[in-house]
Design a protein around this motif. Structure first.
Motif, PDB file in Angstrom:
ATOM      1  N   UNK A   1      -2.898  -9.327 -23.206  1.00 12.83           N
ATOM      2  CA  UNK A   1      -4.339  -9.180 -23.183  1.00 12.83           C
ATOM      3  C   UNK A   1      -5.105  -9.011 -24.397  1.00 12.83           C
ATOM      4  N   UNK A   2      -6.289  -9.741 -24.562  1.00  6.44           N
ATOM      5  CA  UNK A   2      -6.675  -9.770 -26.020  1.00  6.44           C
ATOM      6  C   UNK A   2      -8.119  -9.028 -25.705  1.00  6.44           C
ATOM      7  N   UNK A   3      -8.386  -7.936 -26.664  1.00  4.56           N
ATOM      8  CA  UNK A   3     -10.004  -7.480 -26.661  1.00  4.56           C
ATOM      9  C   UNK A   3     -10.313  -7.866 -28.030  1.00  4.56           C
ATOM     10  N   UNK A   4     -11.475  -7.834 -28.153  1.00  2.17           N
ATOM     11  CA  UNK A   4     -12.473  -8.319 -29.246  1.00  2.17           C
ATOM     12  C   UNK A   4     -13.266  -7.028 -29.791  1.00  2.17           C
ATOM     13  N   UNK A   5     -13.027  -6.715 -30.889  1.00  4.75           N
ATOM     14  CA  UNK A   5     -13.933  -5.662 -31.663  1.00  4.75           C
ATOM     15  C   UNK A   5     -15.413  -6.170 -31.716  1.00  4.75           C
ATOM     16  N   UNK A   6     -16.237  -5.331 -31.278  1.00  7.35           N
ATOM     17  CA  UNK A   6     -17.773  -5.726 -31.384  1.00  7.35           C
ATOM     18  C   UNK A   6     -18.503  -4.548 -31.670  1.00  7.35           C
ATOM     19  N   UNK A   7     -19.714  -4.824 -32.440  1.00  9.23           N
ATOM     20  CA  UNK A   7     -20.406  -3.685 -32.785  1.00  9.23           C
ATOM     21  C   UNK A   7     -21.390  -3.151 -31.416  1.00  9.23           C
ATOM     22  N   UNK A   8     -21.416  -1.597 -31.496  1.00  7.12           N
ATOM     23  CA  UNK A   8     -22.020  -1.285 -30.337  1.00  7.12           C
ATOM     24  C   UNK A   8     -23.680  -1.677 -30.231  1.00  7.12           C
TER      25      UNK A   8
ATOM     26  N   UNK B   1       0.901  -1.219  -0.083  1.00  2.00           N
ATOM     27  CA  UNK B   1       0.001   0.041  -0.022  1.00  2.00           C
ATOM     28  C   UNK B   1       0.957   1.366   0.192  1.00  2.00           C
ATOM     29  N   UNK B   2       0.612   2.139  -0.762  1.00  2.00           N
ATOM     30  CA  UNK B   2       1.359   3.447  -0.801  1.00  2.00           C
ATOM     31  C   UNK B   2       2.289   3.479  -2.042  1.00  2.00           C
ATOM     32  N   UNK B   3       2.649   2.530  -2.443  1.00  2.00           N
ATOM     33  CA  UNK B   3       3.540   2.498  -3.687  1.00  2.00           C
ATOM     34  C   UNK B   3       2.842   2.614  -4.935  1.00  2.00           C
ATOM     35  N   UNK B   4       3.610   3.367  -5.705  1.00  2.00           N
ATOM     36  CA  UNK B   4       2.945   3.520  -7.229  1.00  2.00           C
ATOM     37  C   UNK B   4       3.083   2.392  -8.238  1.00  2.00           C
ATOM     38  N   UNK B   5       2.230   1.821  -9.101  1.00  2.00           N
ATOM     39  CA  UNK B   5       2.248   0.951  -9.852  1.00  2.00           C
ATOM     40  C   UNK B   5       1.938   1.635 -11.232  1.00  2.00           C
ATOM     41  N   UNK B   6       2.705   1.417 -12.292  1.00  2.12           N
ATOM     42  CA  UNK B   6       2.400   1.791 -13.770  1.00  2.12           C
ATOM     43  C   UNK B   6       2.212   0.764 -14.573  1.00  2.12           C
ATOM     44  N   UNK B   7       1.106   0.725 -14.972  1.00  4.74           N
ATOM     45  CA  UNK B   7       0.735  -0.530 -15.810  1.00  4.74           C
ATOM     46  C   UNK B   7       0.840   0.092 -17.499  1.00  4.74           C
ATOM     47  N   UNK B   8       1.400  -0.630 -18.225  1.00  2.42           N
ATOM     48  CA  UNK B   8       1.695  -0.324 -19.804  1.00  2.42           C
ATOM     49  C   UNK B   8       1.087  -1.309 -20.313  1.00  2.42           C
ATOM     50  N   UNK B   9       0.804  -0.841 -21.730  1.00  2.61           N
ATOM     51  CA  UNK B   9       0.273  -1.717 -22.834  1.00  2.61           C
ATOM     52  C   UNK B   9       0.867  -1.229 -24.084  1.00  2.61           C
ATOM     53  N   UNK B  10       0.932  -2.085 -25.029  1.00  4.65           N
ATOM     54  CA  UNK B  10       1.073  -1.951 -26.437  1.00  4.65           C
ATOM     55  C   UNK B  10       0.678  -2.878 -27.279  1.00  4.65           C
ATOM     56  N   UNK B  11      -0.200  -2.420 -28.505  1.00  7.14           N
ATOM     57  CA  UNK B  11      -0.427  -3.338 -29.135  1.00  7.14           C
ATOM     58  C   UNK B  11       0.697  -4.145 -30.031  1.00  7.14           C
ATOM     59  N   UNK B  12       0.517  -5.661 -30.098  1.00 11.07           N
ATOM     60  CA  UNK B  12       1.481  -6.148 -30.842  1.00 11.07           C
ATOM     61  C   UNK B  12       0.652  -6.779 -32.083  1.00 11.07           C
ATOM     62  N   UNK B  13      -0.331  -6.967 -31.936  1.00  8.26           N
ATOM     63  CA  UNK B  13      -0.982  -7.901 -33.477  1.00  8.26           C
ATOM     64  C   UNK B  13      -2.423  -7.453 -33.330  1.00  8.26           C
ATOM     65  N   UNK B  14      -2.975  -7.424 -34.723  1.00  6.03           N
ATOM     66  CA  UNK B  14      -4.500  -6.986 -34.770  1.00  6.03           C
ATOM     67  C   UNK B  14      -4.522  -8.455 -35.776  1.00  6.03           C
ATOM     68  N   UNK B  15      -5.750  -9.353 -35.299  1.00  2.76           N
ATOM     69  CA  UNK B  15      -5.930 -10.402 -36.185  1.00  2.76           C
ATOM     70  C   UNK B  15      -7.580 -10.611 -36.182  1.00  2.76           C
ATOM     71  N   UNK B  16      -7.985 -10.051 -37.550  1.00  2.00           N
ATOM     72  CA  UNK B  16      -9.597  -9.771 -37.371  1.00  2.00           C
ATOM     73  C   UNK B  16     -10.022  -9.089 -36.325  1.00  2.00           C
ATOM     74  N   UNK B  17     -11.001  -9.511 -35.829  1.00  2.00           N
ATOM     75  CA  UNK B  17     -11.595  -8.541 -34.602  1.00  2.00           C
ATOM     76  C   UNK B  17     -10.748  -8.792 -33.395  1.00  2.00           C
ATOM     77  N   UNK B  18      -9.816  -9.482 -33.329  1.00  2.00           N
ATOM     78  CA  UNK B  18      -8.883  -9.555 -31.926  1.00  2.00           C
ATOM     79  C   UNK B  18      -7.683  -8.463 -32.140  1.00  2.00           C
ATOM     80  N   UNK B  19      -7.601  -7.848 -30.915  1.00  2.00           N
ATOM     81  CA  UNK B  19      -6.475  -6.881 -30.848  1.00  2.00           C
ATOM     82  C   UNK B  19      -5.697  -7.417 -29.412  1.00  2.00           C
ATOM     83  N   UNK B  20      -4.402  -7.901 -29.957  1.00  2.00           N
ATOM     84  CA  UNK B  20      -3.540  -8.394 -28.898  1.00  2.00           C
ATOM     85  C   UNK B  20      -2.529  -7.339 -28.284  1.00  2.00           C
TER      86      UNK B  20
END
Length: 130
Positions: free
Chosen positions: A101-108, A65-84
């Motif tokens: 971490x993988x996210x999936x594109x979807x229509x709203x 508790x009290x320490x700082x955390x920095x979370x970082x991400x970078x896109x390494x690949x897009x495959x169809x609807x998957x963003x890795x």
């Protein structure tokens, strides 16, 4: 993205209570997923969104508790609807986590049907009458 570890980010389970007073793996993963989301948002079309699809992360070191955390991400690949994304997290001393971490594109409108089933049902009934 940066956060300071607070007591609500510690390892605690509803029915078991506190496990220890250190930054929980689920908190780290949440912050990694948020970092991923922030980097893709500017590139989504107005009718698109993205949802979490999978995550593979290793928690390497503790953070108090009290320490700082920095979370970082970078896109390494897009495959169809998957963003890795490659993700990592560091505290003030060392790397504390890494993975993908993988996210999936979807229509709203598709998301809306899942999150508002009554509205989707009403919409279907209206189409049946036309």
């Amino acid at each position: 993205m940066r956060v300071v570890v607070t007591p609500d980010m510690l390892a605690t389970f509803e029915e078991l209570g506190p496990v220890h007073s250190l930054y929980a793996t689920w908190s780290m993963i949440r912050h990694m997923e948020l970092a991923c989301r922030k980097i893709i948002l500017p590139y989504l079309e107005p009718d698109e969104d993205a949802v979490g699809y999978s995550i593979n992360v290793t928690h390497l070191a503790p953070t108090a508790v009290g320490d700082q955390v920095t979370a970082r991400a970078r896109v390494v690949k897009i495959s169809g609807r998957k963003i890795i994304c490659a993700v990592d997290a560091v505290n003030s001393k060392e790397k504390i986590g890494e993975g993908t971490q993988v996210q999936m594109l979807v229509r709203k409108d598709r998301l809306d049907r899942f999150s508002n089933p009554q509205r989707a049902d009403a919409s279907l009934h209206m189409r049946d009458r036309s």
